[in-house]
Design an enzyme around this catalytic site. Structure first.
Site, PDB file in Angstrom:
ATOM      1  N   HIS A   1      44.179  71.400  61.321  1.00 42.33           N
ATOM      2  CA  HIS A   1      45.292  70.897  60.498  1.00 42.33           C
ATOM      3  C   HIS A   1      44.663  70.157  59.309  1.00 42.33           C
ATOM      4  O   HIS A   1      43.553  69.611  59.423  1.00 42.33           O
ATOM      5  CB  HIS A   1      46.084  69.929  61.372  1.00 42.33           C
ATOM      6  CG  HIS A   1      47.326  69.380  60.763  1.00 42.33           C
ATOM      7  ND1 HIS A   1      47.308  68.343  59.860  1.00 42.33           N
ATOM      8  CD2 HIS A   1      48.624  69.694  60.937  1.00 42.33           C
ATOM      9  CE1 HIS A   1      48.551  68.048  59.507  1.00 42.33           C
ATOM     10  NE2 HIS A   1      49.374  68.857  60.144  1.00 42.33           N
TER      11      HIS A   1
ATOM     12  N   ASP B   1      41.345  65.875  68.072  1.00 45.28           N
ATOM     13  CA  ASP B   1      42.719  65.737  67.583  1.00 45.28           C
ATOM     14  C   ASP B   1      43.635  66.316  68.661  1.00 45.28           C
ATOM     15  O   ASP B   1      43.731  67.531  68.826  1.00 45.28           O
ATOM     16  CB  ASP B   1      42.848  66.502  66.252  1.00 45.28           C
ATOM     17  CG  ASP B   1      44.288  66.580  65.768  1.00 45.28           C
ATOM     18  OD1 ASP B   1      45.196  66.138  66.505  1.00 45.28           O
ATOM     19  OD2 ASP B   1      44.505  67.103  64.658  1.00 45.28           O
TER      20      ASP B   1
ATOM     21  N   GLN C   1      48.633  68.129  69.397  1.00 44.55           N
ATOM     22  CA  GLN C   1      49.417  69.206  70.028  1.00 44.55           C
ATOM     23  C   GLN C   1      49.044  69.390  71.501  1.00 44.55           C
ATOM     24  O   GLN C   1      49.555  70.294  72.156  1.00 44.55           O
ATOM     25  CB  GLN C   1      49.202  70.534  69.274  1.00 44.55           C
ATOM     26  CG  GLN C   1      49.609  70.502  67.815  1.00 44.55           C
ATOM     27  CD  GLN C   1      51.123  70.454  67.605  1.00 44.55           C
ATOM     28  OE1 GLN C   1      51.912  70.704  68.514  1.00 44.55           O
ATOM     29  NE2 GLN C   1      51.548  70.122  66.396  1.00 44.55           N
TER      30      GLN C   1
ATOM     31  N   LYS D   1      55.417  63.559  68.482  1.00 42.48           N
ATOM     32  CA  LYS D   1      55.318  64.925  69.036  1.00 42.48           C
ATOM     33  C   LYS D   1      55.386  64.900  70.556  1.00 42.48           C
ATOM     34  O   LYS D   1      55.371  65.937  71.203  1.00 42.48           O
ATOM     35  CB  LYS D   1      54.010  65.575  68.587  1.00 42.48           C
ATOM     36  CG  LYS D   1      53.943  65.825  67.081  1.00 42.48           C
ATOM     37  CD  LYS D   1      52.707  66.619  66.752  1.00 42.48           C
ATOM     38  CE  LYS D   1      52.317  66.526  65.303  1.00 42.48           C
ATOM     39  NZ  LYS D   1      53.220  67.223  64.393  1.00 42.48           N
TER      40      LYS D   1
ATOM     41  N   CYS E   1      50.696  73.183  57.501  1.00 47.68           N
ATOM     42  CA  CYS E   1      49.594  72.254  57.128  1.00 47.68           C
ATOM     43  C   CYS E   1      48.258  72.779  57.636  1.00 47.68           C
ATOM     44  O   CYS E   1      47.386  71.996  58.061  1.00 47.68           O
ATOM     45  CB  CYS E   1      49.839  70.839  57.632  1.00 47.68           C
ATOM     46  SG  CYS E   1      51.335  70.113  56.978  1.00 47.68           S
TER      47      CYS E   1
END
Ligand code: C6P
Length: 415
Positions: free
Chosen positions: A132, A209, A212, A235, A373
């Site tokens: 991202h 990261d 998600q 999220k 993104c």
């Protein structure tokens, strides 16, 4: 024989779960809302919404500042939330949990504190081809500031990292491996353990990261043994404006503060300031107090669920959605990794993703269209963008059927 969808339906009472999310009974353009944009932000259970209302009705006050009753209540509630986050990802202690605005700010924080202070010209930061922008641009900025160099682990046409290439790219100059745990644009669950092992061998730090990942499966930062892990509350069924930077205690103690201001100091004179200990030295100014507390409520909600059941159910949605989409003429799924979260990015021959998204919206179906993104991912697959259906545990097979019908309609209308 029972299909995987039938089995999942039996063990998972999705309708009881849906009842916890007020917005899911809304209509859009006269149709029942079908919310398939969970990768962008998830919907919130009533528990989380109530937590915010309750905070402003009964507790509102600044934290870490007052001796008065409300300030104590708010401080306690905020610190309890920090401790819930710590347990949620199995950190060693709450002092390893820094509240930020989101994943983006958490990565910028690491880039601007650790990166700006420790990187030297020629040092290398390794990311992956599917990042991202939030895990590309902050590193590019710090490369410009320090003379460090950004290196990229490539992927193949399934949307899986090429590990042999990673072996070649991660070397003695690598100071930081910063990679996504799960891809937002493709759904790929990356084999982070394998890549992290390469980084550890050369003594590089590791940032994952997890924006998600945390909405879909259990993350254990001690088992992963990463140095930093970042994610966003919004999220994972919590409010927006709150994110988490997990950092190993030793590293957070070493690296300098991010922003200066109130709450991050021990003493201030015009000659010299001394800083607070971590995590507070990274939390200048009044934070999003109600947001942090409501993230704690979201964690309570997730903790009540059976993780294996959620995983099975989400897999059944992924499996069913993938099959159904592949049965439509001209549909191409972008990202066919073996290990995926329930995110399906796709294009339809001859149709622009925005046009399809527009027609789906008219049918009450929310998908994201565009580059998500992740422009380098779109360039790699040579598409201007994709249509992305990203599912959560409150979505249903029937909703996927509605999307499939709406796609047939879009194909007819746009022909
Ligand atoms: N992805 C999506 O639709 P923030 O905006 O800071 O909460 O999260 C940024 C971010 C970082 N990493 C990954 C893997 C992400 O998916 C995101 C956010 C959203 O895919 C909005 S662009």
């Amino acid at each position: 024989m029972e299909t995987i969808e039938e089995k999942a339906k039996q063990i998972f009472d999705v309708h009881a779960i849906r009842a916890d999310f007020p917005i899911l009974s809304a209509t859009v353009n006269g149709k029942p809302l079908v919310y398939f944009d969970n990768g962008a932000t998830s919907q919130k259970p009533k528990l989380v919404i109530d937590s915010i209302v309750n905070y402003y009705s009964n507790t509102n006050s600044n934290i870490h500042r007052g001796v008065h009753h409300l300030s104590q209540l708010a401080t306690d509630a905020y610190e309890v939330a920090r401790s819930k986050v710590s347990h949620f990802i199995n950190a060693k202690s709450s002092s390893e949990i820094v509240f930020t605005k989101g994943t983006t700010e958490a990565i910028n924080l690491v880039a601007q504190t650790w990166g700006r202070n420790y990187l030297k010209p020629g040092d290398e930061i390794v990311v992956t081809a599917m990042e991202h922008h939030a895990n590309i641009v902050p590193w590019q900025m710090v490369c410009e500031q320090t003379g460090a160099v950004l290196k990229v682990i490539p992927m193949d046409l399934n949307g899986e990292l090429i590990l042999e290439e990673a072996e070649k790219i991660i070397g003695l100059r690598t100071r930081m491996l910063a990679m996504m745990h799960v891809s937002n644009a493709l759904g790929t669950i990356n084999p982070v353990e394998k890549v992290m092992e390469m980084a550890r061998k050369v003594g590089a730090l590791i940032l994952l990261d997890g924006a998600q990942a945390v909405p879909h499966f259990k993350v254990d930062v001690q088992a992963l043994d990463c140095d930093f892990y970042v994610f966003s509350s919004h999220k994972m069924f919590g409010p927006s404006g709150v994110g988490i930077l997990y950092g190993k205690e030793r590293i957070l103690a070493e690296i300098p503060p991010y922003q200066g201001g109130g709450d991050m100091i021990k003493t201030v004179t015009f000659e010299k300031t001394t800083y607070n200990d971590a995590p507070f030295k990274f939390e200048a100014g009044t934070p999003n107090i109600e947001g942090g507390i409501a993230l704690g409520a979201a964690i309570d909600y997730i903790n009540e669920m059976n993780h294996d059941e959620v995983l099975n159910y989400e897999n059944s949605l992924l499996h069913y959605g993938t099959e159904a989409l592949l049965n439509i003429d001209g549909v191409r799924i972008i990202g066919q990794a073996v290990q995926k979260v329930p995110v399906i990015s796709f294009s339809i021959d001859g149709l622009h993703p925005y046009d399809v998204g527009f027609i789906l919206d008219k049918q009450g179906i929310a998908v994201r269209t565009g580059h998500h993104c992740a422009q380098p991912v779109m360039d790699f697959f040579k598409v201007p963008g994709t249509i992305r259906a990203s599912f959560a545990f409150y979505n249903t097979i029937e909703e996927i059927d509605s999307m499939i019908s709406a796609i047939h309609l879009a194909k007819k209308m746009l022909k």
